[in-house]
Design a protein around this motif. Sequence first.
Motif, PDB file in Angstrom:
ATOM      1  N   LEU A 273       3.775 -51.618 -20.257  1.00 15.68           N
ATOM      2  CA  LEU A 273       3.002 -50.495 -19.703  1.00 15.68           C
ATOM      3  C   LEU A 273       3.197 -50.444 -18.193  1.00 15.68           C
ATOM      4  O   LEU A 273       3.254 -51.482 -17.526  1.00 15.68           O
ATOM      5  CB  LEU A 273       1.518 -50.675 -20.011  1.00 15.68           C
ATOM      6  N   ALA A 274       3.291 -49.239 -17.669  1.00 16.88           N
ATOM      7  CA  ALA A 274       3.406 -49.062 -16.217  1.00 16.88           C
ATOM      8  C   ALA A 274       2.343 -48.086 -15.733  1.00 16.88           C
ATOM      9  O   ALA A 274       2.016 -47.127 -16.435  1.00 16.88           O
ATOM     10  CB  ALA A 274       4.791 -48.542 -15.865  1.00 16.88           C
ATOM     11  N   THR A 275       1.782 -48.355 -14.545  1.00 20.22           N
ATOM     12  CA  THR A 275       0.807 -47.438 -13.937  1.00 20.22           C
ATOM     13  C   THR A 275       1.511 -46.636 -12.854  1.00 20.22           C
ATOM     14  O   THR A 275       2.191 -47.204 -11.976  1.00 20.22           O
ATOM     15  CB  THR A 275      -0.372 -48.225 -13.333  1.00 20.22           C
ATOM     16  N   PHE A 276       1.361 -45.307 -12.954  1.00 23.69           N
ATOM     17  CA  PHE A 276       1.992 -44.393 -11.977  1.00 23.69           C
ATOM     18  C   PHE A 276       0.916 -43.733 -11.129  1.00 23.69           C
ATOM     19  O   PHE A 276      -0.204 -43.495 -11.591  1.00 23.69           O
ATOM     20  CB  PHE A 276       2.790 -43.318 -12.729  1.00 23.69           C
ATOM     21  N   LYS A 277       1.307 -43.404  -9.866  1.00 25.69           N
ATOM     22  CA  LYS A 277       0.367 -42.716  -8.962  1.00 25.69           C
ATOM     23  C   LYS A 277       1.001 -41.392  -8.530  1.00 25.69           C
ATOM     24  O   LYS A 277       2.182 -41.337  -8.163  1.00 25.69           O
ATOM     25  CB  LYS A 277       0.091 -43.588  -7.743  1.00 25.69           C
ATOM     26  N   THR A 278       0.188 -40.315  -8.596  1.00 20.16           N
ATOM     27  CA  THR A 278       0.677 -38.987  -8.196  1.00 20.16           C
ATOM     28  C   THR A 278       0.541 -38.836  -6.672  1.00 20.16           C
ATOM     29  O   THR A 278      -0.056 -39.682  -5.992  1.00 20.16           O
ATOM     30  CB  THR A 278      -0.141 -37.879  -8.876  1.00 20.16           C
TER      31      THR A 278
ATOM     32  N   GLU B 134      -1.386 -44.122 -16.950  1.00 18.52           N
ATOM     33  CA  GLU B 134      -0.606 -45.222 -17.521  1.00 18.52           C
ATOM     34  C   GLU B 134       0.361 -44.695 -18.569  1.00 18.52           C
ATOM     35  O   GLU B 134       0.006 -43.823 -19.368  1.00 18.52           O
ATOM     36  CB  GLU B 134      -1.567 -46.235 -18.175  1.00 18.52           C
ATOM     37  N   GLY B 135       1.596 -45.211 -18.538  1.00 19.23           N
ATOM     38  CA  GLY B 135       2.609 -44.792 -19.515  1.00 19.23           C
ATOM     39  C   GLY B 135       3.101 -45.981 -20.317  1.00 19.23           C
ATOM     40  O   GLY B 135       3.179 -47.105 -19.807  1.00 19.23           O
ATOM     41  N   LEU B 136       3.440 -45.734 -21.576  1.00 21.73           N
ATOM     42  CA  LEU B 136       3.941 -46.775 -22.481  1.00 21.73           C
ATOM     43  C   LEU B 136       5.448 -46.615 -22.618  1.00 21.73           C
ATOM     44  O   LEU B 136       5.950 -45.517 -22.850  1.00 21.73           O
ATOM     45  CB  LEU B 136       3.258 -46.637 -23.848  1.00 21.73           C
ATOM     46  N   TYR B 137       6.171 -47.718 -22.470  1.00 23.85           N
ATOM     47  CA  TYR B 137       7.633 -47.677 -22.464  1.00 23.85           C
ATOM     48  C   TYR B 137       8.195 -47.541 -23.872  1.00 23.85           C
ATOM     49  O   TYR B 137       7.822 -48.277 -24.775  1.00 23.85           O
ATOM     50  CB  TYR B 137       8.177 -48.961 -21.813  1.00 23.85           C
ATOM     51  N   TYR B 138       9.094 -46.558 -24.047  1.00 25.29           N
ATOM     52  CA  TYR B 138       9.799 -46.336 -25.312  1.00 25.29           C
ATOM     53  C   TYR B 138      11.299 -46.406 -25.081  1.00 25.29           C
ATOM     54  O   TYR B 138      11.815 -45.843 -24.110  1.00 25.29           O
ATOM     55  CB  TYR B 138       9.487 -44.942 -25.882  1.00 25.29           C
ATOM     56  N   GLU B 139      11.995 -47.117 -25.969  1.00 26.43           N
ATOM     57  CA  GLU B 139      13.460 -47.153 -25.930  1.00 26.43           C
ATOM     58  C   GLU B 139      13.954 -47.121 -27.370  1.00 26.43           C
ATOM     59  O   GLU B 139      13.446 -47.880 -28.209  1.00 26.43           O
ATOM     60  CB  GLU B 139      13.937 -48.423 -25.222  1.00 26.43           C
ATOM     61  N   ASN B 140      14.920 -46.269 -27.644  1.00 24.69           N
ATOM     62  CA  ASN B 140      15.419 -46.075 -29.018  1.00 24.69           C
ATOM     63  C   ASN B 140      14.265 -45.755 -29.981  1.00 24.69           C
ATOM     64  O   ASN B 140      14.182 -46.294 -31.091  1.00 24.69           O
ATOM     65  CB  ASN B 140      16.179 -47.319 -29.499  1.00 24.69           C
TER      66      ASN B 140
ATOM     67  N   PHE C 138       8.858 -43.672 -20.039  1.00 23.88           N
ATOM     68  CA  PHE C 138       7.430 -43.990 -20.189  1.00 23.88           C
ATOM     69  C   PHE C 138       6.699 -42.731 -20.661  1.00 23.88           C
ATOM     70  O   PHE C 138       6.903 -41.646 -20.121  1.00 23.88           O
ATOM     71  CB  PHE C 138       6.840 -44.480 -18.865  1.00 23.88           C
ATOM     72  N   VAL C 139       5.875 -42.897 -21.666  1.00 22.42           N
ATOM     73  CA  VAL C 139       5.158 -41.754 -22.255  1.00 22.42           C
ATOM     74  C   VAL C 139       3.661 -41.950 -22.069  1.00 22.42           C
ATOM     75  O   VAL C 139       3.122 -43.024 -22.373  1.00 22.42           O
ATOM     76  CB  VAL C 139       5.491 -41.606 -23.756  1.00 22.42           C
ATOM     77  N   ALA C 140       2.990 -40.915 -21.553  1.00 21.53           N
ATOM     78  CA  ALA C 140       1.524 -40.935 -21.414  1.00 21.53           C
ATOM     79  C   ALA C 140       0.960 -39.778 -22.220  1.00 21.53           C
ATOM     80  O   ALA C 140       1.488 -38.665 -22.182  1.00 21.53           O
ATOM     81  CB  ALA C 140       1.139 -40.783 -19.948  1.00 21.53           C
ATOM     82  N   LYS C 141      -0.101 -40.062 -22.994  1.00 23.38           N
ATOM     83  CA  LYS C 141      -0.744 -39.006 -23.794  1.00 23.38           C
ATOM     84  C   LYS C 141      -2.217 -38.945 -23.453  1.00 23.38           C
ATOM     85  O   LYS C 141      -2.843 -39.980 -23.200  1.00 23.38           O
ATOM     86  CB  LYS C 141      -0.584 -39.301 -25.289  1.00 23.38           C
TER      87      LYS C 141
END
Length: 609
Positions: free
Chosen positions: A118-123, A130-136, A319-322
């Motif tokens: 998980l990564a936290t992003f700032k605007t 927070e976004g969750l990492y997806y690969e394949n 990274f996907v945030a919902k």
Amino acid sequence: MSIREGQVIADEIFLYFNEKKPVFRILLNEWTVEEVKKGMANLKPNEEMKSLQDAGIGRQWADWIIGINLTSVATLRYKPNDKKILNIGRVLLPTLKIIYDRDKEIENFKASTYYKLLATFKTKDNEEFEGLYYENETEKFEDKQVAQNILKLLKDKNGEIIEKQIEKKKDYAPVLFNLSNLQGYVTSKYKGWTSDKVLKVAQSLYEKKFTTYPRTGSIALSESLKERTKKVLDVIKKGLPYESQIKFVANKRIFDDSKVESHSAIVPTYMKPTGLSKDEEIVYNAVKNRFIIQFLPVAEYEETKLVCKVNDSEIKGTFVAKGKVQTVIGWHVAEKIESKDTLLPMVLEKEIVDVVDGKVNEVTKKPPKLHNEKTLLRVMETCGKSFKNEKDEEDTEEMMAAILSGFSIGTPATRGETIKKLKDASYIAAKGKSLTCTELGKTLVEIFPAKELLDLEYTGRLEKTLSDIERGKFKKDDFLSMIKEFTISAIDAIKKDTSMLKNFKVELPEGKESIGICPICGNAVVENEKAFGCTNWKNGCNFTIWKSDKFIASLGKIVSKPMVELLLKNGKVGFRNLKSKKGTTYSAYLKYVRDEKTGYYNWQMEFIN
């Protein structure tokens, strides 16, 4: 009770008194003055109800035939102690099996672990998400180190919002209550409530004319009730803080004859309650709120999905945030739903955001939860069928078709009582709100030889057949013949079952010598005048070797004490100089083997070279 059971009660009285006068039936869904007058104006000749009588009597006799016979035979065969009766029933055992299966699923569950990044992003406005990492197309890492390596690459990086999706969605109110749904709702929401208690309180509200008939499997109202429902709504909504939002509608979610069997869903009557107990208040408010929310606006929300690509060629995934934003509160004003939705900040596509933090979380897959009354009632109602896209409180068309065709375990009226009976019989125990098998319940499921009685599919078919009798599609006598055949074969299987005999320890009779240990139950085998037999014969152990055994005699040998001693010690006994029909001599071992189908013993020969 269902309309079927009500029919039987009345018919049994008329049959007992040999009543010859014309008989008419009044069919009511509630006890209000208006409804009684309406019922009196629409009396039905009792002859029209013959198929209901057949189904009710068929159910009664089937349960009696199975229950009285199998309870007696199983108690005598397996009795854990002299005082305990083993309750065996057509509905009881498959319900026990549902709980047993879940217990086993938990017992055999193998925990597995994976990792997620998980990564936290700032605007630019200093808002974080927070976004969750997806690969394949997966967020799972089997190897923690791989996730840790990507985490290190995130330091001091930024990313771009490469995709932003906003989807408007509607959240429809859950359907009206049938008995199972009401029981599930109340038992899961309030401590100390059982399904049986919910039914008793709902029955009390019905008898006081505040709610409609509770023992129903329907989740909709009959289309003929539109005017009456509008009148009830006008009375019930008065004085509510959201009264102005309540508008009568006559849609198919509420009024649908195809979803009504015998009785409509449980709703309030036009009589406003007074002097309710605390328990009655809980059940009445649940019914009232579930009724009102049908006529409030549909709740609406926006579901937002942000996809962010970090500016580093070594980080292949995204990274996907919902998150959700409720735009119309709608029916939630009346039946509060606890929301755990994530709110996302306002960002635009192509916007650059900074990575400010990151972490690798360990996720351990949890075993399924023990059944509670709510989940158990649902399995009973749908006979263990799972249906696609099923929401927690929702009923799909496919599911309703199964419920309304009668393919279920028991009836709405009896399911709560069945759970209580399982507790009373000490087959299951409550752990807080959860239900689990006791040792007795577990043993019964594992040893009981009439496996059909534990099979949800078999029980569902019996209920479906009763439903077909009700509709005039199947004959009562054919159904009862089927039940008798099953009961006879079940009795035979229980009589031949030896799985519990080892639990009975018998003292050696005075003056008798033990020749060896019985291979079935572990008690002593002793010599009698005509045979060598097990001392546990009173409890049903049939291990016997007759001294006049014809097969042994045909070999020119006799059943002697030393022979039986060797057989019991080694599982086989050797003979020399046996003569074949051709006159040649041979040596062989003899084994004494039980035929599982017949329950009788036969000799088996094994030649010695």
